[in-house]
Design an enzyme around this catalytic site. Structure first.
Site, PDB file in Angstrom:
ATOM      1  N   GLY A  68       0.828  -1.207   0.000  1.00  0.00           N
ATOM      2  CA  GLY A  68       0.000   0.000   0.000  1.00  0.00           C
ATOM      3  C   GLY A  68       0.857   1.249   0.000  1.00  0.00           C
ATOM      4  O   GLY A  68       2.095   1.185  -0.060  1.00  0.00           O
ATOM      5  N   ASP A 115       1.043  -8.642   2.207  1.00  0.00           N
ATOM      6  CA  ASP A 115      -0.111  -7.925   1.634  1.00  0.00           C
ATOM      7  C   ASP A 115      -0.945  -8.918   0.826  1.00  0.00           C
ATOM      8  O   ASP A 115      -0.425  -9.905   0.314  1.00  0.00           O
ATOM      9  CB  ASP A 115       0.375  -6.808   0.701  1.00  0.00           C
ATOM     10  CG  ASP A 115      -0.609  -5.657   0.598  1.00  0.00           C
ATOM     11  OD1 ASP A 115      -0.302  -4.564   1.082  1.00  0.00           O
ATOM     12  OD2 ASP A 115      -1.708  -5.858   0.015  1.00  0.00           O
ATOM     13  N   ASN A 116      -2.243  -8.646   0.701  1.00  0.00           N
ATOM     14  CA  ASN A 116      -3.077  -9.468  -0.191  1.00  0.00           C
ATOM     15  C   ASN A 116      -3.524  -8.660  -1.419  1.00  0.00           C
ATOM     16  O   ASN A 116      -4.343  -9.129  -2.189  1.00  0.00           O
ATOM     17  CB  ASN A 116      -4.301 -10.027   0.548  1.00  0.00           C
ATOM     18  CG  ASN A 116      -5.289  -8.946   0.924  1.00  0.00           C
ATOM     19  OD1 ASN A 116      -4.982  -7.756   0.857  1.00  0.00           O
ATOM     20  ND2 ASN A 116      -6.489  -9.344   1.326  1.00  0.00           N
ATOM     21  N   VAL A 170      -4.066 -11.159   6.086  1.00  0.00           N
ATOM     22  CA  VAL A 170      -3.749 -11.229   7.526  1.00  0.00           C
ATOM     23  C   VAL A 170      -4.963 -11.551   8.399  1.00  0.00           C
ATOM     24  O   VAL A 170      -4.810 -11.742   9.609  1.00  0.00           O
ATOM     25  CB  VAL A 170      -3.077  -9.930   8.037  1.00  0.00           C
ATOM     26  CG1 VAL A 170      -1.772  -9.673   7.315  1.00  0.00           C
ATOM     27  CG2 VAL A 170      -4.013  -8.734   7.931  1.00  0.00           C
ATOM     28  N   GLY A 209      -1.134 -11.922  18.317  1.00  0.00           N
ATOM     29  CA  GLY A 209      -0.754 -13.282  18.719  1.00  0.00           C
ATOM     30  C   GLY A 209       0.642 -13.609  18.215  1.00  0.00           C
ATOM     31  O   GLY A 209       1.464 -14.208  18.932  1.00  0.00           O
ATOM     32  N   ALA A 234      -1.441   0.937  13.138  1.00  0.00           N
ATOM     33  CA  ALA A 234      -1.805   2.162  12.419  1.00  0.00           C
ATOM     34  C   ALA A 234      -3.240   2.514  12.764  1.00  0.00           C
ATOM     35  O   ALA A 234      -4.180   1.995  12.167  1.00  0.00           O
ATOM     36  CB  ALA A 234      -1.662   1.943  10.918  1.00  0.00           C
ATOM     37  N   TYR A 255     -15.029   1.319   9.391  1.00  0.00           N
ATOM     38  CA  TYR A 255     -13.605   1.674   9.515  1.00  0.00           C
ATOM     39  C   TYR A 255     -13.322   2.213  10.911  1.00  0.00           C
ATOM     40  O   TYR A 255     -12.418   1.757  11.602  1.00  0.00           O
ATOM     41  CB  TYR A 255     -13.276   2.722   8.454  1.00  0.00           C
ATOM     42  CG  TYR A 255     -11.842   3.197   8.418  1.00  0.00           C
ATOM     43  CD1 TYR A 255     -10.819   2.350   7.994  1.00  0.00           C
ATOM     44  CD2 TYR A 255     -11.508   4.507   8.761  1.00  0.00           C
ATOM     45  CE1 TYR A 255      -9.494   2.800   7.916  1.00  0.00           C
ATOM     46  CE2 TYR A 255     -10.196   4.962   8.691  1.00  0.00           C
ATOM     47  CZ  TYR A 255      -9.199   4.110   8.263  1.00  0.00           C
ATOM     48  OH  TYR A 255      -7.893   4.558   8.183  1.00  0.00           O
ATOM     49  N   LYS A 298     -11.034   0.422  13.825  1.00  0.00           N
ATOM     50  CA  LYS A 298      -9.820   1.052  14.355  1.00  0.00           C
ATOM     51  C   LYS A 298      -9.918   1.263  15.868  1.00  0.00           C
ATOM     52  O   LYS A 298      -8.922   1.175  16.577  1.00  0.00           O
ATOM     53  CB  LYS A 298      -9.585   2.396  13.652  1.00  0.00           C
ATOM     54  CG  LYS A 298      -9.198   2.246  12.173  1.00  0.00           C
ATOM     55  CD  LYS A 298      -7.829   1.620  12.031  1.00  0.00           C
ATOM     56  CE  LYS A 298      -7.355   1.570  10.581  1.00  0.00           C
ATOM     57  NZ  LYS A 298      -6.015   0.980  10.447  1.00  0.00           N
TER      58      LYS A 298
END
Ligand code: NAD
Ligand code: UDP
Length: 329
Positions: free
Chosen positions: A13, A34-35, A60, A105, A117, A148, A152
């Site tokens: 990103g 990253d995916n 992830v 974990g 972030a 979102y 967060k």
């Protein structure tokens, strides 16, 4: 001393790729993950073949397996533009919750320090101005942006729980609007939107009456702040952003000046729950990290415009929003 190893999620990103560059340049071994849901392999192509960089394509939100030691984990995987997270709301909630849980974990099993972030969006449409870290926010949990904002907020809560309950070393950065090269042209955020419109000779779309404000931070300043926070011993959230505030209407005029376009501003509906004002109070970052931004908006926007100008015609005109069809599973 052995080489420090760092895992950066969201590596393909905008911010993640700049962080990969920073850590490689500081002598770390970097594992980028990253995916590609909102990222682009182009952002890290220059690191391919670098012996201090390895890339793993992985979502992830699924169990993360990393061989060998890890000293630090920076969890940056998450859609970040309002249009992105409106289009992939479930993935946004999952990466902030399940993805963060998996990273925590992993950090615990490796004895690594974890930095997350977070965002100025935890303050929602703020009633306190400028926003200090002590302000709890004004968030609509069930509005479209809630996916979102609440992901967060949950991310901060679970990170503090791992810190308090398991004694994990954790850091929380609250990032305010950051911009620079490698932003996705069609991600819908205001800077790529305006610059793309100027380059294509289209009118600039200001949402609402343009009186809402934002405070834009150049990416190199943001990366320096994050780096300093990671290496500090401070565990409560810290705002990193540039406090120089501007209304979106005035910002559109600045972009018209900068790009030399002869297009005009047109007004469209304000998205639901679009925050009316946003400006970081960076006293804590100054006092604790000795950090403050160095790059002014004029200089930062010029560099960013150079980047968008360097895109190919095909990239410039492929301006429709990213197709997420393959990720809806
Ligand atoms: P971006 O969309 O450019 O980068 C996010 C990256 O995460 C993408 O490469 C995407 O493919 C990846 N990703 C998303 N879900 C994933 C998953 N499940 N598994 C693996 N990878 C996944 O956005 P950005 O601007 O670079 O933002 C990075 C982080 O910083 C995000 O967590 C965002 O919330 C935070 N942030 C950014 C800003 C900003 O102004 N840029 C402001 C506040 C917070
Ligand atoms: N915005 C706008 N025109 C656009 C895109 C965005 O006026 O084409 C506005 C948006 O409504 C918001 C501000 O610009 O008030 C910043 O939007 P962005 O999506 O970049 O980030 P946000 O701070 O809202 O997460």
């Amino acid at each position: 001393m052995s080489q420090k190893r760092v895992l950066i999620t969201g590596a393909a990103g905008f911010l993640g790729s700049h962080l990969c560059d920073k850590f490689v340049s500081e002598g770390y071994f970097v594992i980028g993950m990253d995916n590609f849901i909102t990222g682009d392999s182009k952002n890290i192509a220059h690191l391919t073949g670098n012996s201090n960089f390895r890339f793993i394509e992985h979502d992830v939100t699924n169990y993360i397996n990393i061989e060998g030691d890890l000293d630090y984990i920076l969890h940056f995987a998450s859609p970040a533009s309002p249009i992105d997270y409106l289009k992939i709301p479930i993935q946004t909630l999952k990466v902030g919750s399940l993805g963060t849980h998996n990273c925590l974990g992993l950090a615990r099993s490796k004895g690594a320090r974890m930095l997350i972030a977070s965002t100025s969006e935890v303050y929602g449409d703020p009633l306190v101005h400028p926003q200090t870290e002590d302000y709890y926010g004004n968030v609509n949990t069930i509005g479209p942006r809630g996916v979102y904002d609440e992901a967060k907020r949950f991310q901060e809560a679970i990170t503090m729980a791992y810190h308090r309950f398991h004694g994990l070393e954790t850091r929380i950065v609250r990032i305010f609007n950051t911009y620079g090269p490698r932003m996705r042209l069609n991600d819908g955020r205001v800077i790529p939107a305006f610059m793309g419109q100027a380059l294509r000779g289209e009118d600039l779309t200001v949402f609402g009456d343009g009186s809402q404000t934002r405070s834009f931070c150049y990416v190199s300043d943001q990366v320096d702040g994050i780096y300093k926070l990671l290496l500090s011993d401070y565990t409560n959230p810290i705002n990193i952003g540039n406090p120089h505030e501007i209304s979106i209407k005035d910002f559109a005029e600045e972009i018209i000046q900068l790009t030399g376009t002869d297009q005009k501003v047109i007004y469209q509906d304000l998205p639901i729950d679009d925050p009316m004002q946003r400006q970081p109070d960076i006293t804590r970052a100054k006092d604790i990290l000795g950090w403050e931004p160095k790059v002014g908006r004029a200089e930062g926007m010029k560099k960013t415009f150079e980047y968008f100008k360097s895109l190919t015609e095909e990239e410039l005109y492929k301006s429709e929003h990213k197709d997420f069809t393959n990720y809806h599973k």
